[in-house]
Design an enzyme around this catalytic site. Sequence first.
Site, PDB file in Angstrom:
ATOM      1  NE  ARG A  79     -24.491  63.288  39.812  1.00  0.00           N
ATOM      2  CZ  ARG A  79     -24.294  63.349  41.123  1.00  0.00           C
ATOM      3  NH1 ARG A  79     -23.132  63.752  41.614  1.00  0.00           N
ATOM      4  NH2 ARG A  79     -25.246  63.026  41.966  1.00  0.00           N
TER       5      ARG A  79
ATOM      6  CG  HIS B  65     -25.411  72.701  46.495  1.00  0.00           C
ATOM      7  ND1 HIS B  65     -25.325  72.557  47.857  1.00  0.00           N
ATOM      8  CD2 HIS B  65     -24.949  71.544  45.969  1.00  0.00           C
ATOM      9  CE1 HIS B  65     -24.844  71.358  48.142  1.00  0.00           C
ATOM     10  NE2 HIS B  65     -24.614  70.718  47.009  1.00  0.00           N
TER      11      HIS B  65
ATOM     12  CG  ASP C 293     -27.298  68.896  47.312  1.00  0.00           C
ATOM     13  OD1 ASP C 293     -26.495  68.638  46.389  1.00  0.00           O
ATOM     14  OD2 ASP C 293     -27.217  68.382  48.434  1.00  0.00           O
TER      15      ASP C 293
ATOM     16  CG  ASN D  25     -19.569  65.871  44.143  1.00  0.00           C
ATOM     17  OD1 ASN D  25     -19.971  66.803  43.458  1.00  0.00           O
ATOM     18  ND2 ASN D  25     -20.410  65.075  44.786  1.00  0.00           N
TER      19      ASN D  25
ATOM     20  CG  HIS E 242     -23.823  67.606  42.959  1.00  0.00           C
ATOM     21  ND1 HIS E 242     -22.568  67.488  43.515  1.00  0.00           N
ATOM     22  CD2 HIS E 242     -24.620  68.060  43.956  1.00  0.00           C
ATOM     23  CE1 HIS E 242     -22.618  67.846  44.804  1.00  0.00           C
ATOM     24  NE2 HIS E 242     -23.856  68.191  45.096  1.00  0.00           N
TER      25      HIS E 242
END
Length: 435
Positions: A63, A59, A290, A93, A61
């Site tokens: 970007r 997990h 995360d 995302n 992110h």
Amino acid sequence: VRPDLVLEAKAWVRGAFQDVEIGLDHEAGKILAIKRNLPGTPRTRFPGKLLVPSGVDLHVHLRDPGSPAKEDFRSGTLGAALGGVGTVLDMPNTDPVVDRLSRFEEKRDRVASKACVDWGLWSTFTPQTTRHLDLAMQSVGVKLYLAPTTGIPEAGTAQDLSQRLLFAAKADRLVALHAETPPTRPPATLVEHDASRPAQGEVAAIEAAARAAPADAAVHVCHATTAQAARAASKAGWSAGATPHHLLLANDATSLGAFAKVNPPLRPVAERDGLWHAFAGGEVPILESDHAPHTREEKGRPFTEAPAGVPGVETMLPLLLHEARTRGLDAGRVLEAACAAPGRLLGLPKGQIEPGYDADFFAYDPRAPRKLRGSDLQSRCGWTPFEGREAIVVAAHYLHGDLVVEGGRFVGRAGRGRMVRAQSPPKRRVPEGAA
Ligand code: DOR
Ligand code: ZN
């Protein structure tokens, strides 16, 4: 086959630290054999250090594409390498969101040359998704959001949820579930943020998803913030993950303000300690960072407007290994949760020091911690909510048998990280006594 490199180390092998000799097949990037004594040269020793499997962080992110001021695939995976994480799975995302095959392929082709560690990509389903099965089958799995969050303006209805869980099960892919109820009102403090996306709502969302899911759905509940949430996941026969921030920080971190704003929110001290207890007792099977960097400028805005998320991929293992030691918890519990369990969940030959597994591991001295400084970290965001905390240092890190970190510095090459292939997840374990 004779090993072309032998490592002599006190290593975490089959659940315990043992003095072993580990033979590598460098060409294949694999562990060949593990014995008390193995012939072969050259040999490397790790005096005073422990050798442990690289983390598998399911997990992050990073970007990329979308927000290079926060992170990109190079800076994010560089941080991973220096933090002892050998594999990262990137969430969908990004900007644009990975909700269709063309975007999946564009992202894959864009990030491959920047990867300093092994990597895989999650996809997600939105109203714009077509060819759900093709998209799911290309990715390591499907992230489903039950509440809006960064880059995800709408979570979809209950009907969308059952349909999406069905598509993922049909494609034989793992679902990563962001379980929360949508917020009621805009919060202005950490305490209000907790109240606006409450712990009971998280449990209710997990239970609703369990009712909506087909029997053979394989689901991982991301960032469980309480012991109750982890238990709700386990009751459904699903795995659950805890993040370093939900284990170590609480909603009393007023001095951090919006720098500690995350979704799901930090909980009160008692809940946080309950989560640690559940984690220590093996009730939370997985540790996931995360990692969600945002710029200082964005996090410095009024609480209501500041985006949610904190960085963490580079500090997860260093912090947790040190924290376990100071709290008298076996390091093996952290390694099981950050390496072995996610490796198994994803069906990857990673996360364990075992013949046939990828030769991914790192060495550290448990007695030589250092204070974390945001300015020392690789993340483009340049800050950490764990500023000043003690953490172990990743002294050397091997990926497929290649040295990528030496003397605490990155010596590998961007683009050497390999894409991990999607696997069929383990089938849902229907707990005894359940229908
Ligand atoms: O705090 C969070 N940050 N929660 C999420 O669900 C998304 C993440 C992000 O991407 O910033
Ligand atoms: Zn996330």
